[in-house]
Design a protein around this motif. Sequence first.
Motif, PDB file in Angstrom:
ATOM      1  N   ILE A 299     -43.331   5.617 -48.903  1.00 36.89           N
ATOM      2  CA  ILE A 299     -42.172   6.524 -48.904  1.00 36.89           C
ATOM      3  C   ILE A 299     -40.968   5.850 -49.571  1.00 36.89           C
ATOM      4  CG2 ILE A 299     -40.490   7.683 -47.412  1.00 36.89           C
ATOM      5  CD1 ILE A 299     -42.785   8.072 -45.375  1.00 36.89           C
ATOM      6  N   ILE A 300     -40.737   4.579 -49.216  1.00 35.88           N
ATOM      7  CA  ILE A 300     -39.589   3.844 -49.780  1.00 35.88           C
ATOM      8  C   ILE A 300     -39.735   3.663 -51.289  1.00 35.88           C
ATOM      9  CG2 ILE A 300     -38.466   1.586 -49.849  1.00 35.88           C
ATOM     10  CD1 ILE A 300     -38.912   1.329 -46.895  1.00 35.88           C
ATOM     11  N   GLU A 301     -40.918   3.253 -51.723  1.00 37.86           N
ATOM     12  CA  GLU A 301     -41.135   3.008 -53.156  1.00 37.86           C
ATOM     13  C   GLU A 301     -40.942   4.278 -53.978  1.00 37.86           C
ATOM     14  OE1 GLU A 301     -44.964   1.160 -53.062  1.00 37.86           O
ATOM     15  OE2 GLU A 301     -44.136  -0.866 -52.840  1.00 37.86           O
ATOM     16  N   LYS A 302     -41.325   5.436 -53.414  1.00 36.38           N
ATOM     17  CA  LYS A 302     -41.097   6.713 -54.102  1.00 36.38           C
ATOM     18  C   LYS A 302     -39.602   6.990 -54.227  1.00 36.38           C
ATOM     19  CE  LYS A 302     -45.385   9.181 -52.968  1.00 36.38           C
ATOM     20  NZ  LYS A 302     -45.974  10.326 -52.215  1.00 36.38           N
ATOM     21  N   GLU A 303     -38.838   6.679 -53.164  1.00 35.47           N
ATOM     22  CA  GLU A 303     -37.381   6.874 -53.191  1.00 35.47           C
ATOM     23  C   GLU A 303     -36.728   5.986 -54.241  1.00 35.47           C
ATOM     24  OE1 GLU A 303     -35.874   6.243 -49.281  1.00 35.47           O
ATOM     25  OE2 GLU A 303     -36.828   8.013 -48.423  1.00 35.47           O
TER      26      GLU A 303
ATOM     27  N   ASP B 142     -31.843  -4.008 -45.268  1.00 33.82           N
ATOM     28  CA  ASP B 142     -32.871  -3.140 -44.700  1.00 33.82           C
ATOM     29  C   ASP B 142     -34.083  -3.148 -45.623  1.00 33.82           C
ATOM     30  OD1 ASP B 142     -32.287  -1.308 -46.838  1.00 33.82           O
ATOM     31  OD2 ASP B 142     -30.640  -0.508 -45.648  1.00 33.82           O
ATOM     32  N   MET B 143     -35.150  -2.461 -45.221  1.00 32.88           N
ATOM     33  CA  MET B 143     -36.412  -2.552 -45.955  1.00 32.88           C
ATOM     34  C   MET B 143     -36.277  -2.061 -47.399  1.00 32.88           C
ATOM     35  SD  MET B 143     -39.446  -3.630 -45.846  1.00 32.88           S
ATOM     36  CE  MET B 143     -39.652  -3.934 -44.090  1.00 32.88           C
ATOM     37  N   LYS B 144     -35.511  -0.990 -47.599  1.00 37.09           N
ATOM     38  CA  LYS B 144     -35.357  -0.453 -48.955  1.00 37.09           C
ATOM     39  C   LYS B 144     -34.678  -1.476 -49.862  1.00 37.09           C
ATOM     40  CE  LYS B 144     -34.176   3.862 -49.237  1.00 37.09           C
ATOM     41  NZ  LYS B 144     -33.373   5.110 -49.244  1.00 37.09           N
ATOM     42  N   ALA B 145     -33.623  -2.120 -49.362  1.00 32.20           N
ATOM     43  CA  ALA B 145     -32.903  -3.129 -50.154  1.00 32.20           C
ATOM     44  C   ALA B 145     -33.769  -4.364 -50.391  1.00 32.20           C
ATOM     45  CB  ALA B 145     -31.598  -3.519 -49.458  1.00 32.20           C
TER      46      ALA B 145
ATOM     47  N   CYS C  55     -42.018  -0.194 -33.405  1.00 29.79           N
ATOM     48  CA  CYS C  55     -41.064  -0.772 -34.363  1.00 29.79           C
ATOM     49  C   CYS C  55     -40.205   0.352 -34.931  1.00 29.79           C
ATOM     50  CB  CYS C  55     -41.795  -1.500 -35.481  1.00 29.79           C
ATOM     51  SG  CYS C  55     -40.655  -2.312 -36.615  1.00 29.79           S
ATOM     52  N   ILE C  56     -38.885   0.158 -34.891  1.00 36.60           N
ATOM     53  CA  ILE C  56     -37.941   1.131 -35.440  1.00 36.60           C
ATOM     54  C   ILE C  56     -37.484   0.634 -36.804  1.00 36.60           C
ATOM     55  CG2 ILE C  56     -35.777   2.357 -35.059  1.00 36.60           C
ATOM     56  CD1 ILE C  56     -36.057   1.787 -32.084  1.00 36.60           C
ATOM     57  N   VAL C  57     -37.621   1.470 -37.826  1.00 36.43           N
ATOM     58  CA  VAL C  57     -37.239   1.096 -39.193  1.00 36.43           C
ATOM     59  C   VAL C  57     -36.319   2.167 -39.756  1.00 36.43           C
ATOM     60  CG1 VAL C  57     -39.323  -0.248 -39.673  1.00 36.43           C
ATOM     61  CG2 VAL C  57     -39.329   2.207 -40.105  1.00 36.43           C
ATOM     62  N   GLY C  58     -35.658   1.844 -40.856  1.00 34.93           N
ATOM     63  CA  GLY C  58     -34.744   2.789 -41.498  1.00 34.93           C
ATOM     64  C   GLY C  58     -33.603   2.064 -42.171  1.00 34.93           C
ATOM     65  N   ASP C  59     -32.831   2.802 -42.957  1.00 39.28           N
ATOM     66  CA  ASP C  59     -31.705   2.205 -43.666  1.00 39.28           C
ATOM     67  C   ASP C  59     -30.651   1.710 -42.681  1.00 39.28           C
ATOM     68  OD1 ASP C  59     -33.052   3.043 -45.871  1.00 39.28           O
ATOM     69  OD2 ASP C  59     -31.694   4.684 -46.383  1.00 39.28           O
ATOM     70  N   ASN C  60     -29.852   0.720 -43.114  1.00 38.22           N
ATOM     71  CA  ASN C  60     -28.726   0.270 -42.295  1.00 38.22           C
ATOM     72  C   ASN C  60     -27.749   1.420 -42.103  1.00 38.22           C
ATOM     73  OD1 ASN C  60     -29.804  -2.242 -42.162  1.00 38.22           O
ATOM     74  ND2 ASN C  60     -28.275  -3.251 -43.437  1.00 38.22           N
ATOM     75  N   GLY C  61     -27.307   1.618 -40.863  1.00 35.64           N
ATOM     76  CA  GLY C  61     -26.401   2.713 -40.564  1.00 35.64           C
ATOM     77  C   GLY C  61     -27.093   4.005 -40.181  1.00 35.64           C
ATOM     78  N   ALA C  62     -28.436   3.988 -40.138  1.00 37.24           N
ATOM     79  CA  ALA C  62     -29.181   5.207 -39.799  1.00 37.24           C
ATOM     80  C   ALA C  62     -29.237   5.454 -38.296  1.00 37.24           C
ATOM     81  CB  ALA C  62     -30.598   5.142 -40.376  1.00 37.24           C
ATOM     82  N   GLY C  63     -28.803   4.484 -37.479  1.00 37.96           N
ATOM     83  CA  GLY C  63     -28.744   4.696 -36.038  1.00 37.96           C
ATOM     84  C   GLY C  63     -29.737   3.903 -35.221  1.00 37.96           C
TER      85      GLY C  63
ATOM     86  N   GLY D 266     -49.950   6.679 -40.151  1.00 36.55           N
ATOM     87  CA  GLY D 266     -50.242   5.858 -41.324  1.00 36.55           C
ATOM     88  C   GLY D 266     -49.616   4.492 -41.269  1.00 36.55           C
ATOM     89  N   GLY D 267     -48.755   4.238 -40.245  1.00 41.30           N
ATOM     90  CA  GLY D 267     -48.196   2.906 -40.034  1.00 41.30           C
ATOM     91  C   GLY D 267     -47.296   2.452 -41.164  1.00 41.30           C
ATOM     92  N   PHE D 268     -47.225   1.130 -41.340  1.00 44.85           N
ATOM     93  CA  PHE D 268     -46.271   0.548 -42.276  1.00 44.85           C
ATOM     94  C   PHE D 268     -46.621   0.862 -43.726  1.00 44.85           C
ATOM     95  CE2 PHE D 268     -44.297  -2.753 -44.807  1.00 44.85           C
ATOM     96  CZ  PHE D 268     -43.001  -2.723 -44.321  1.00 44.85           C
ATOM     97  N   ASP D 269     -47.894   0.951 -44.048  1.00 42.36           N
ATOM     98  CA  ASP D 269     -48.292   1.263 -45.434  1.00 42.36           C
ATOM     99  C   ASP D 269     -47.703   2.589 -45.878  1.00 42.36           C
ATOM    100  OD1 ASP D 269     -49.758  -1.050 -45.895  1.00 42.36           O
ATOM    101  OD2 ASP D 269     -51.564  -0.224 -44.981  1.00 42.36           O
TER     102      ASP D 269
END
Length: 706
Positions: free
Chosen positions: A697-701, A359-362, A521-529, A689-692
Motif C-alpha cells: 500500500i505504501i509503495e503504491k502511494e 514513519d514507515m512511508k518516510a 502492531c499499530i502503523v501509520g503516518d506520523n500524526g495519524a493518531g 495480509g499482514g506487513f507485506d
Amino acid sequence: MTTFGELIKNEFPRLNDELFHYVNGVISGGADEFEDSEEIYEAIGHVLEEVADEKTEDDIRDVCERLMLILRPNDVGAKSQIRILNAPVNIASLASTSETVGEIRSIWVNQRDDGLKVDQKKLEKAEAKLQMKQGKRTGGEPFKSSATPKLESASASQMVSKKDNKMDQKGTNRGLDVRIENFDIAYGDRVLLQGADMVMAFGRRYGLIGRNGLGKTTLLRMISAGQLKIPSHITVLHVEQEVVGDDTPALESVLQCDTVRESLLSQEREINAKINSGHTDEDLSSKLSEVYVQLQSIDADKAPARASVILAGLGFSAEKQKRPTKEFSGGWRMRLALARALFSRPDLLLLDEPTNMLDMKAIIWLENYLQNWPTTLLVVSHDRNFLDTVPTDIFHLHTQRIDTYKGNYDSFLKVKTEKHKNQQREYEAQMQHRSHIQEFIDRFRYNANRASSVQSKIKMLEKLPELKPVEKETEVVLKFPDTEKLSPPILQLDELSFTYENGHTVFEGVNLGATMESRICIVGDNGAGKTTLLKIIMGMLSPTKGARNVHRNLKFGYFSQHHVDQLDMRGSSVDLLASEFPGRPVEEYRRQLGSFGVSGDLALQSIESLSGGQKSRVAFAKMCMALPNFLVLDEPTNHLDIETIEALGKAITKYTGGVILVSHDERLIRMVCQELWVCGGGKIVSIEGGFDEYRRIIEKELEAVA
C-alpha cells in the motif's frame, strides 16, 4: 484556602484515580522533601504531562510553583522583598562609593563577603539530612551506590603520516577518499577503540554496526568535530542537532544550506538594486551577467524543486513546507535537519539512527533515495531492513576494533558466520596438532635415543603461530515478568472517536479489541493518531464518543521514548529503581536490571553516561518492576542494537500477557505481529495480509506521488 489535591484535580480533570493517588502520595509530606518548584516538577511533571491535554511544559511548571506556595506559604514573604528598578542602574559605578545598591548587596564589593564561605558544620548537617531522606525512601539504612556517578568525556589519538600531513598543508591532496588509520578512542578510563582503521572510498555507503555502548555515536562525533583528522578539503556534515525554530519557512530553511547559491542570489539582488536606483557604473551589467552564468551552472533554478521533493519524501506536505520552523515539534525539526543534510550533499555525510524519527512511508522513501547517494555515506543504524537496502559496505565495531565487510548486512552476517567457523576449525585443528606434538615430547623426553627428535618437536611447537579461539559476543536476553491469565473480555473499543478542542477529528468509528494473547502492531503516518489511541487504551485520554471497556484487573505497562528521556540522569540505575520502588533489597533491583542486560558495574554507572540503548533497557526494567499484565510499547526499538531488538522480539513472543506496540522496525513487526492496525484518513482499521500488504500500500502511494 485551596489544597494541592483540589488544585491538581481542577487543572488536570483527566487524571484518573490511580494517578491522582500516586501524585497525592508523592506530594504528601513534601514540605520537607522539596526545596523548590523544580523538584516538584521533576517528581510529578512526567505524570502530569501524560494527561495535560493542551497544556505546555511552562503551564505545568506554573502549576508546580503554585503547589510549592501551598506547601510553603511562609516563603511568599521572601518574594515581596525583591525591589524592581524603574530605571537602568550602573552597579559597578556605585561600588566605589557604596557597599549596597538599595537593599541588594553589590557584586563588585571590594572586600570578600565572609558569608559566602562554606560553613563546614552546616555542610555536614546537610549531608546527614540527605542520607536520612535516602534511608526513608529505601525503608532502612541509607542506600549508597558503590560507584560514584561520574560522566567522563571522550578523547582520541591518531597516527597521521608526514606525507599526508604535508600534502594537506600544501593543498595538493584533492582526493575524496577518507582514510583514518591507527586511531584510539577512550571514554574516561575505558578504551573504546585501539589501533583501529577506517578507509572509506568516495561514493560508497557504509553502515556502522555494533552493540550498544561500544562507541558508534562517539566515533561519528569525533569525525565531525575534527578530533579524528581527515583531509581539510573534504566537507563533513553530521546530522545530530534539530533545526532551531524561527520564522523561516521550512522550504527556505533547506534552500539556505546551499551557501554558494544564497551568495549569488544576494549579489544578484544587490546589483539589481543599484541598477534600478540609477547607478551608471558600466561594470554592473557585466557583473550581473557573470552571476547569472554561475547560477545557471549550479542549476540554481532547480534547487527549490529538489528541496521540495526531499521535504515531501520526509513527510512535509506542501502546506507544511510553507510553515515557519518554530511551529514544528522536535521530531519534525530533526526531519528538517535531515532534509537540509540531504540537500547539501557534503563529501562525507554522517547519519546516526536516521530512521528513529521517521514513519514507515518516510523510511521507505529514504531507503530508495540513499541508494543513489552520490558522495560518501557513513550511517549508524539498527534497522535490519535499512541495513540490507542502503549500505554497500559494513563496518563492524567489536572488541575495540573495526572490521570491514563488503556488501549489505545480510552479506556481512553470512561472511562473518563463515569466517568465525573457519577460525574456530583452524584453532581446533592447531590445538589437536599441538596436543600430538606435546604428547610425543612428554613420552620421549628422557629417552636418549630420541633426544634429537624431541628437540626438533620442541622447536616445531615454538614456531607454530599462536591462534586464539573465536570470541563469542554474549547473547542479549530480555525477560518480561510472568502474568496470570484473565478471563475475557479483556479490552474492547466500541464506536470510538476522538476530536481535539480545536475541532480536528483524529479518528472516528473505531471498533477493535485485544486479548491476553494479542500481538498487535499499530502503523501509520506520523500524526495519524497512533499515540493518541495508545493513551485512550490506557485511560490517559477519554474518547470524544464511544466506549472503552477493560477488564478490572488489567494492569498496563507503558514504554515510550519520552519516558527514556525523563529518567533521572544523575544517579545510577540501581538508585533509580530504589527511589521508584523503595523498601526492597538491593539484590532485587540488581536482579531486575540484570534481566534486561544492565548488570555488573553498568548498573552502578550514572544513567547519564549510558548509551541510548542502555537507557532504554533501564526504562524497560523500571516498567516491569510494577508487574504489568498488558504491555503498551511506543517505538520500543529506538536506540536498541540489532541483537537487543532480536531479544526484544523473542521476549514479546514468550510474554504471557497481551501486547500492543507502535513500531516502524520491519524486522520486529515481522517477528511478533499477529494483527496490524493501520491509522490514517481519520480511521483505524485491521488489515489482512499482514506487513507485506501494508508495505505494498505504501509503495503504491509513493509511486503515485513520484
